[in-house]
Design a protein around this motif. Structure first.
Motif, PDB file in Angstrom:
ATOM      1  N   PRO A  23      29.383  13.281  26.605  1.00  0.00           N
ATOM      2  CA  PRO A  23      29.932  14.175  25.567  1.00  0.00           C
ATOM      3  C   PRO A  23      29.878  15.647  25.981  1.00  0.00           C
ATOM      4  N   GLU A  24      28.791  16.030  26.667  1.00  0.00           N
ATOM      5  CA  GLU A  24      28.678  17.430  27.117  1.00  0.00           C
ATOM      6  C   GLU A  24      29.782  17.767  28.114  1.00  0.00           C
ATOM      7  N   GLU A  25      30.044  16.858  29.054  1.00  0.00           N
ATOM      8  CA  GLU A  25      31.102  17.094  30.047  1.00  0.00           C
ATOM      9  C   GLU A  25      32.479  17.130  29.378  1.00  0.00           C
ATOM     10  N   ALA A  26      32.662  16.246  28.399  1.00  0.00           N
ATOM     11  CA  ALA A  26      33.966  16.184  27.722  1.00  0.00           C
ATOM     12  C   ALA A  26      34.265  17.466  26.963  1.00  0.00           C
ATOM     13  N   LEU A  27      33.223  18.084  26.425  1.00  0.00           N
ATOM     14  CA  LEU A  27      33.426  19.300  25.625  1.00  0.00           C
ATOM     15  C   LEU A  27      33.338  20.574  26.459  1.00  0.00           C
ATOM     16  N   SER A  28      33.041  20.434  27.739  1.00  0.00           N
ATOM     17  CA  SER A  28      32.849  21.617  28.588  1.00  0.00           C
ATOM     18  C   SER A  28      34.123  22.456  28.698  1.00  0.00           C
ATOM     19  N   GLY A  29      35.284  21.818  28.569  1.00  0.00           N
ATOM     20  CA  GLY A  29      36.543  22.558  28.685  1.00  0.00           C
ATOM     21  C   GLY A  29      36.715  23.610  27.612  1.00  0.00           C
ATOM     22  N   PHE A  30      36.129  23.363  26.422  1.00  0.00           N
ATOM     23  CA  PHE A  30      36.298  24.301  25.306  1.00  0.00           C
ATOM     24  C   PHE A  30      35.478  25.575  25.480  1.00  0.00           C
ATOM     25  N   SER A  31      34.524  25.562  26.411  1.00  0.00           N
ATOM     26  CA  SER A  31      33.756  26.784  26.696  1.00  0.00           C
ATOM     27  C   SER A  31      34.110  27.362  28.056  1.00  0.00           C
ATOM     28  N   ASN A  32      35.125  26.806  28.702  1.00  0.00           N
ATOM     29  CA  ASN A  32      35.525  27.278  30.018  1.00  0.00           C
ATOM     30  C   ASN A  32      36.120  28.687  29.930  1.00  0.00           C
ATOM     31  N   ASN A  33      35.875  29.471  30.966  1.00  0.00           N
ATOM     32  CA  ASN A  33      36.390  30.850  30.994  1.00  0.00           C
ATOM     33  C   ASN A  33      37.900  30.915  30.825  1.00  0.00           C
ATOM     34  N   ILE A  34      38.622  29.924  31.394  1.00  0.00           N
ATOM     35  CA  ILE A  34      40.084  29.919  31.295  1.00  0.00           C
ATOM     36  C   ILE A  34      40.519  29.870  29.838  1.00  0.00           C
ATOM     37  N   VAL A  35      39.890  28.989  29.070  1.00  0.00           N
ATOM     38  CA  VAL A  35      40.261  28.802  27.668  1.00  0.00           C
ATOM     39  C   VAL A  35      39.973  30.058  26.856  1.00  0.00           C
ATOM     40  N   ILE A  36      38.794  30.642  27.073  1.00  0.00           N
ATOM     41  CA  ILE A  36      38.433  31.864  26.343  1.00  0.00           C
ATOM     42  C   ILE A  36      39.379  32.998  26.709  1.00  0.00           C
ATOM     43  N   MET A  37      39.728  33.117  27.991  1.00  0.00           N
ATOM     44  CA  MET A  37      40.662  34.169  28.411  1.00  0.00           C
ATOM     45  C   MET A  37      42.043  33.960  27.804  1.00  0.00           C
ATOM     46  N   MET A  38      42.490  32.720  27.758  1.00  0.00           N
ATOM     47  CA  MET A  38      43.808  32.450  27.170  1.00  0.00           C
ATOM     48  C   MET A  38      43.853  32.846  25.700  1.00  0.00           C
ATOM     49  N   ILE A  39      42.787  32.564  24.964  1.00  0.00           N
ATOM     50  CA  ILE A  39      42.743  32.949  23.550  1.00  0.00           C
ATOM     51  C   ILE A  39      42.846  34.469  23.425  1.00  0.00           C
ATOM     52  N   GLY A  40      42.045  35.177  24.224  1.00  0.00           N
ATOM     53  CA  GLY A  40      42.083  36.634  24.180  1.00  0.00           C
ATOM     54  C   GLY A  40      43.429  37.199  24.587  1.00  0.00           C
ATOM     55  N   LEU A  41      44.048  36.594  25.610  1.00  0.00           N
ATOM     56  CA  LEU A  41      45.347  37.083  26.088  1.00  0.00           C
ATOM     57  C   LEU A  41      46.446  36.857  25.055  1.00  0.00           C
ATOM     58  N   PHE A  42      46.366  35.771  24.303  1.00  0.00           N
ATOM     59  CA  PHE A  42      47.332  35.553  23.217  1.00  0.00           C
ATOM     60  C   PHE A  42      47.223  36.672  22.173  1.00  0.00           C
ATOM     61  N   VAL A  43      45.988  37.062  21.856  1.00  0.00           N
ATOM     62  CA  VAL A  43      45.782  38.119  20.860  1.00  0.00           C
ATOM     63  C   VAL A  43      46.301  39.456  21.387  1.00  0.00           C
ATOM     64  N   VAL A  44      45.960  39.782  22.643  1.00  0.00           N
ATOM     65  CA  VAL A  44      46.429  41.039  23.234  1.00  0.00           C
ATOM     66  C   VAL A  44      47.956  41.063  23.288  1.00  0.00           C
ATOM     67  N   GLY A  45      48.552  39.961  23.733  1.00  0.00           N
ATOM     68  CA  GLY A  45      50.012  39.878  23.790  1.00  0.00           C
ATOM     69  C   GLY A  45      50.648  39.998  22.423  1.00  0.00           C
ATOM     70  N   GLY A  46      50.024  39.373  21.413  1.00  0.00           N
ATOM     71  CA  GLY A  46      50.540  39.458  20.051  1.00  0.00           C
ATOM     72  C   GLY A  46      50.551  40.892  19.547  1.00  0.00           C
ATOM     73  N   ALA A  47      49.505  41.656  19.894  1.00  0.00           N
ATOM     74  CA  ALA A  47      49.453  43.063  19.481  1.00  0.00           C
ATOM     75  C   ALA A  47      50.535  43.885  20.181  1.00  0.00           C
ATOM     76  N   ILE A  48      50.766  43.589  21.457  1.00  0.00           N
ATOM     77  CA  ILE A  48      51.813  44.293  22.206  1.00  0.00           C
ATOM     78  C   ILE A  48      53.174  44.052  21.548  1.00  0.00           C
ATOM     79  N   PHE A  49      53.421  42.815  21.119  1.00  0.00           N
ATOM     80  CA  PHE A  49      54.690  42.498  20.455  1.00  0.00           C
ATOM     81  C   PHE A  49      54.765  43.141  19.069  1.00  0.00           C
TER      82      PHE A  49
END
Length: 617
Positions: free
Chosen positions: A41-67
């Protein structure tokens, strides 16, 4: 290992089928990996704390503000206006501006921003927007290759390299590759679009600055043949009853567009019902004129059962009402549903268009067909073009929300409006500081993105936290978070090693260039049927192991994965931008094959030659 392959194969089948959302497919695959004890279960959920996922969330917000601050819109419109009425200059500028914006924000958001601008400018150049919209979608993907944050596959290969202990890529490591992609794209698409997309050109000289004219939309959707005037007679039981009590839409499947009480009134033909005065509580009076839209048989039944009088729509109510539809403050426009819209598979009656925006839905264009009857129960699909009618102010209000749809066809003055333009300099400063922090490595990239996204909210570049959440494409986030452990499962069970050994065994003896070509075109083929992010997640570790297997640098092989995953043009469904422009450009599936497949092959050949020069084996 066999179980992993079966789960992966089933996931691919459902990805290709497309009837179940890709994020749900990925989550089900993840659950199966845990059930069969392939992952903890820990390995399966590891993707949700991965740096890529966190960066993508932040980049969506930054991009949304730019638009939302209109920064990108203001810059792009000013640059594109330099083209004037020259189609070639406009084509090149569209490609360059789109790629430039796509280097820093999501390609789907870039296309949503540029689409109404390009439609408007194409009309001013006396050209059909179909000549430009497919290249627009392709350019957004090419621009994503310019920077580390341009597209998720870039973040995926960065993650693969750092986890394997290799030197991470810098923010602009991708720029040479991106510049070559853009140059190849422009050179190839100028003749390809001219040959295969110019069939969409029309000789209609009555174009307006809003792309399709109102008259063209009326003709295209055949509105006049489905529009009727019905008058309330003295004998009708409608008299003195409210519209809500009459429940006309449910009983007769027709749409009441307007009620007129005084035939001599100078209002325009298509004026939207003001729900304050003619909404559900409006009391119907003798002599009222209903403007209804629907099938003639249903309208006829409506008239007979309720003792009403049908008036031929070609006979004016009075001398002051013209025969045709006169639209000034009131207008009609098309909206295109975004691939990630929460309205997909939602019936029109539950869309909230009338309740939130005082907008009527007049028709749906889907795959070249027009749906005009029984609209309230019709479910909306991704890529649908929906014809709406209302005041230009209300249509402009709809354009403020780009998370669910893109409005095409407003007057240029309305389309150019920006609601938070005074915040544009602040948004530009925050984004510039974020990029500088990542370039000069002041803080870890994920921290720079998180700080920038929070600052966008605190400084008012986004109206509130709810607006920030709406900018995030949660389907993409969940998809990548669920697919990252899938690649872990393939490595853990030895499946990745087996695939890479087979690749090395079959192509390795021909040299690293042949192996690079094999990885590139394998990725390219997979991206045509499943998402580019999922493909990159699965093939990046395979590319890494293949390179190690023949004792060469993994960098060109991982770049081959990200470029091939991003440069997929031969299908309208391979990337969200491709799907988004399909209805607006009046494209068929074969149009993408004719234009996109040659470009995809040319891009692949060029990249196989160039990548080893930029990143030696």
């Amino acid at each position: 290992m066999l179980t992993s392959f079966i789960i992966l194969a089933l996931s691919a089948v459902f990805f290709i089928n497309g009837k179940i959302r890709s994020d749900l497919v990925a989550l089900c695959s993840l659950i199966l990996l845990v059930i069969f004890n392939i992952l903890t279960p820990e390995e399966a959920l590891s993707g949700f704390s991965n740096n890529i996922v966190i960066m993508m969330i932040g980049l969506f917000v930054v991009g949304g503000a730019i638009f939302q601050t209109g920064l990108a819109k203001m810059i792009s419109r000013k640059i594109l206006e330099l083209a004037g009425h020259n189609q070639l200059k406009l084509f090149i500028l569209i490609m360059l501006v789109t790629a430039g914006i796509g280097a820093f924000v999501s390609n789907t958001g870039t296309v949503a921003l540029m689409l109404p601008i390009v439609v408007s400018l194409a009309a001013s150049a006396h050209s059909h927007p179909g000549r430009f919209l497919m290249p627009l979608a392709f350019a957004s993907s090419m621009g994503g290759m310019m920077t580390l944050i341009g597209t998720p596959p870039n973040l995926v290969i960065q993650n693969t390299l750092t986890e394997a202990g290799y030197e991470p890529l810098s923010f602009f490591s991708f720029t040479p590759v991106g510049l070559i992609c853009i140059a190849v794209g422009i050179i190839a698409l100028i003749p390809l679009s001219k040959i295969f997309l110019s069939k969409n050109e029309t000789d209609n000289q009555s174009k307006h600055n809003n792309g399709k004219s109102q008259k063209e939309l009326i003709q295209e959707y055949q509105l006049m043949s489905n529009l009727f005037r019905v008058q309330i007679t003295n004998d009708s039981h409608f008299n003195n009853k409210t519209l809500q009590n009459l429940d006309i839409a449910r009983k007769y499947h027709i749409n009441v567009l307007e009620i007129r009480r005084k035939p001599s009134n100078q209002r325009s033909f298509f004026q939207t019902i003001d729900q304050m005065t003619a909404g559900p509580e409006t009391v119907v009076k003798n002599g009222d004129m209903f403007y209804v839209m629907g099938d003639y048989g249903q309208v006829e039944q409506f008239i007979k059962e309720n003792h009403l009088e049908l008036i031929d729509i070609h006979i004016p109510e009075g001398a002051d009402i013209p025969d045709n539809i006169d639209l000034h403050d009131i207008g009609i426009a098309e909206i295109l549903l975004m691939p990630s819209s929460k309205l997909i598979n939602v019936p029109i009656k539950e869309s909230g268009f009338r309740e939130k925006f005082n907008i009527n839905v007049l028709g749906i264009q889907r795959g070249g067909k027009y749906i005009l009857q029984n609209l309230k129960d019709e479910k909306m699909h991704s890529g649908d073009a929906i014809l709406v009618q209302g005041t230009w102010n209300n249509i402009a209000r709809m354009s403020e929300d780009q998370s669910d749809w893109v409005v095409v066809g407003q007057p240029e003055a309305e389309a150019a409006k920006v609601t938070l333009d005074h915040k544009a300099p602040i948004a530009a400063t925050i984004m510039l500081l974020m990029i500088l922090a990542m370039v000069f490595d002041w803080v870890p990239a994920v921290i720079a993105v998180m700080v920038a996204s929070v600052l966008m909210i605190f400084t008012g570049c986004l109206r509130n936290v709810e607006d920030a959440y709406r900018t995030i494409n949660w389907e993409s986030i969940v998809l990548i978070a669920a697919m990252l452990p899938m690649s872990m499962a393939l490595e853990k069970t030895g499946a990745s090693a087996l695939i890479s050994q087979n690749l090395v065994g079959s192509l390795g003896h021909w040299g690293p260039l042949a192996l690079l070509a094999g990885i590139y075109f394998t990725t390219s083929l997979m991206t045509m049927v499943i998402s580019n992010t999922a493909t990159a997640v699965l093939l990046a570790p395979i590319a890494m192991q293949s390179a190690i297997g023949i004792g060469v640098s993994p960098y060109p092989f991982l770049f081959a994965v990200t470029v091939a995953a991003s440069m997929c043009f031969a299908s309208p469904f391979s990337t969200p931008p491709n799907a988004l422009v399909m209805s607006a450009g009046k494209y068929s599936f074969i149009d993408y094959v004719k234009v996109g497949l040659p470009l995809q092959i040319i891009m692949g050949i060029i990249m196989i030659i160039v990548l080893p020069l930029l990143f030696p084996f």
